[in-house]
Motif scaffolding. Structure first.
Motif, short mmCIF file in Angstrom:
data_model
loop_
_atom_site.label_atom_id
_atom_site.label_comp_id
_atom_site.label_asym_id
_atom_site.label_seq_id
_atom_site.Cartn_x
_atom_site.Cartn_y
_atom_site.Cartn_z
N GLU A 43 31.80 -6.09 -2.96
CA GLU A 43 32.44 -6.88 -1.96
C GLU A 43 31.49 -6.74 -0.80
O GLU A 43 30.95 -5.65 -0.62
N LYS A 44 31.50 -7.70 0.10
CA LYS A 44 30.62 -7.64 1.30
C LYS A 44 31.35 -8.51 2.12
O LYS A 44 31.93 -9.56 2.29
N HIS A 45 31.33 -8.00 3.54
CA HIS A 45 31.83 -8.48 4.44
C HIS A 45 30.70 -8.67 5.89
O HIS A 45 29.78 -7.82 6.02
N GLU A 46 30.91 -9.54 6.70
CA GLU A 46 29.78 -9.90 7.92
C GLU A 46 30.73 -9.64 9.09
O GLU A 46 31.55 -10.41 9.20
N ILE A 47 30.51 -8.55 9.70
CA ILE A 47 31.28 -8.35 11.03
C ILE A 47 30.29 -8.17 12.21
O ILE A 47 29.64 -7.08 12.23
N ASN A 48 30.56 -8.99 13.19
CA ASN A 48 29.66 -8.94 14.34
C ASN A 48 28.13 -8.74 14.18
O ASN A 48 27.44 -7.85 14.60
N GLY A 49 27.54 -9.54 13.26
CA GLY A 49 26.18 -9.22 12.93
C GLY A 49 25.90 -8.30 11.95
O GLY A 49 24.69 -7.73 11.91
N LYS A 50 26.78 -7.32 11.35
CA LYS A 50 26.58 -6.22 10.82
C LYS A 50 27.20 -6.43 9.40
O LYS A 50 28.11 -7.16 9.19
N THR A 51 26.50 -6.04 8.37
CA THR A 51 26.78 -6.00 6.82
C THR A 51 27.57 -4.93 6.47
O THR A 51 26.95 -3.68 6.79
N VAL A 58 36.89 -4.48 10.92
CA VAL A 58 36.79 -5.14 12.28
C VAL A 58 37.14 -3.96 13.33
O VAL A 58 36.30 -3.51 14.13
N ILE A 59 38.45 -3.51 12.82
CA ILE A 59 38.78 -2.28 13.98
C ILE A 59 37.96 -0.99 13.74
O ILE A 59 37.81 -0.52 14.62
N TRP A 60 37.89 -0.85 12.38
CA TRP A 60 37.22 0.50 12.08
C TRP A 60 35.80 0.52 12.59
O TRP A 60 35.58 1.48 13.09
N LEU A 61 34.91 -0.63 12.42
CA LEU A 61 33.63 -0.52 12.81
C LEU A 61 33.57 -0.50 14.31
O LEU A 61 32.81 0.00 15.08
N SER A 62 34.66 -1.16 14.99
CA SER A 62 34.75 -0.99 16.60
C SER A 62 34.76 0.59 16.91
O SER A 62 34.16 1.05 17.78
N VAL A 64 36.39 11.97 20.02
CA VAL A 64 36.29 11.38 18.83
C VAL A 64 37.87 11.35 18.09
O VAL A 64 38.37 10.36 17.64
N ARG A 65 38.39 12.58 18.44
CA ARG A 65 40.11 12.49 17.95
C ARG A 65 40.82 11.58 18.64
O ARG A 65 41.79 11.03 18.06
N ALA A 66 40.74 11.59 19.90
CA ALA A 66 41.46 10.50 20.62
C ALA A 66 41.15 9.22 20.50
O ALA A 66 42.00 8.31 20.25
N GLU A 67 39.94 8.66 20.21
CA GLU A 67 39.40 7.38 19.68
C GLU A 67 40.18 7.15 18.34
O GLU A 67 40.61 5.99 18.16
N ASN A 68 39.92 8.06 17.27
CA ASN A 68 40.46 7.90 15.98
C ASN A 68 42.01 7.92 16.11
O ASN A 68 42.43 6.81 15.43
N GLN A 69 42.85 8.31 17.04
CA GLN A 69 44.27 8.33 16.96
C GLN A 69 44.56 6.66 17.31
O GLN A 69 45.20 5.98 17.02
N LYS A 70 43.66 6.11 18.60
CA LYS A 70 43.80 4.81 18.90
C LYS A 70 43.51 3.92 17.88
O LYS A 70 44.37 3.01 17.97
N THR A 71 42.62 4.06 17.15
CA THR A 71 42.17 3.31 16.18
C THR A 71 43.24 3.16 14.94
O THR A 71 43.57 2.15 14.53
N GLN A 72 43.85 4.34 14.63
CA GLN A 72 44.83 4.32 13.82
C GLN A 72 46.05 3.58 14.20
O GLN A 72 46.92 2.88 13.28
N LEU A 89 46.22 1.06 16.30
CA LEU A 89 45.69 -0.31 16.10
C LEU A 89 45.63 -0.95 14.76
O LEU A 89 46.44 -2.07 14.41
N ILE A 90 45.17 -0.19 13.55
CA ILE A 90 45.56 -0.44 12.45
C ILE A 90 46.97 -0.45 11.70
O ILE A 90 47.60 -1.36 11.11
N ARG A 91 47.77 0.62 12.16
CA ARG A 91 49.21 0.42 12.24
C ARG A 91 50.00 -0.82 12.81
O ARG A 91 50.82 -1.38 11.92
N GLU A 92 49.50 -1.07 13.87
CA GLU A 92 50.15 -2.39 14.55
C GLU A 92 49.61 -3.64 13.47
O GLU A 92 50.51 -4.61 13.57
#
Length: 217
Positions: free
Chosen positions: A17-25, A78-82, A147-155, A157-160
């Motif tokens: 599987e392959k995704h193109e996200i914001n110019g990144k593969t 997309v969320i995780w790459l951000s 990093v832990r703080a950003e990880n929690q925010k990302t989780q 966002l994914i949960r939402e």
């Protein structure tokens, strides 16, 4: 930010599987088809993100992917790459804030020591090394905290994005996969007590046995 770059370089087979996200593969490769299965899965790492600093390759165990497929859909990636981009930026900024002043302090201190305090060179240099060591510890703690703080925010966002119920189901599926993967059946004992007792009885060697042993020496 480079992630497991050595692994990235070795993933040369066709991705499933392959995704193109914001110019990144972002490529997905089954871990089962690589020599990394034992290295990572045996330690409970069923999904490993790798990067050359720009593109990404995800090494993932096949049954884990099937059980947690919604976690790896396009929108979630997309969320995780951000998150990964933010972590890279945080790491670079903090490293610059700590490394440059620390190196400058060490260089200036070393020069002043050799010029004005040569008799105390060893003591001062040891002190500077301790300062560098403490600086590295503080730097690591600051980075990890952010990093832990950003990880929690990302989780969050994914949960939402997935919905609380779906998110909880995936967390449950993750735990079930882990338990199933590392489940070991108990070895059944096939020997009867009589057989075990017979095996424990010592036997005397016959003269023929002695002769055979001599010939084997």
């Amino acid at each position: 930010m480079k992630l497991n770059s050595k692994v990235y370089k070795q993933l040369t087979n066709e991705p499933f599987e392959k995704h193109e996200i914001n110019g990144k593969t972002v490529e997905f490769h089954y871990m089962d088809d690589t020599p990394f299965l034992t290295q990572f899965a045996s330690r409970g790492r069923f999904a490993v993100w790798t990067s050359d600093g720009n593109d990404y390759k995800v090494l993932i165990e096949s049954t884990y992917y099937e059980a947690l497929k919604p976690f790896y859909q396009y929108d979630v990636n997309v969320i995780w790459l951000s998150f990964l981009d933010k972590v890279s930026s945080i790491s670079k900024k903090i490293n610059m804030l700590f490394i440059i002043p620390t190196l400058a302090l060490y260089a200036i201190g070393a020069i002043l020591t050799f010029v004005f305090f040569e008799e105390y060179t060893l003591q001062i240099l040891l002190g500077l090394i301790i300062i560098v060591f403490i600086s590295n510890m503080v730097q690591s703690k600051v980075v990890n905290s952010k990093v832990r703080a950003e990880n929690q925010k990302t989780q969050d966002l994914i949960r939402e994005h997935l919905g609380q119920d779906n998110f909880d189901e995936l967390v449950k599926a993750q735990e079930e996969h882990y338990q199933k993967y590392f489940r070991f059946d108990e070895v059944e004992q096939t020997d009867t007590p009589a057989e075990q007792e017979a095996e424990a009885i010592p036997t005397e060697e016959t003269p023929e046995d002695d002769n055979q042993q001599e010939s084997d020496k």
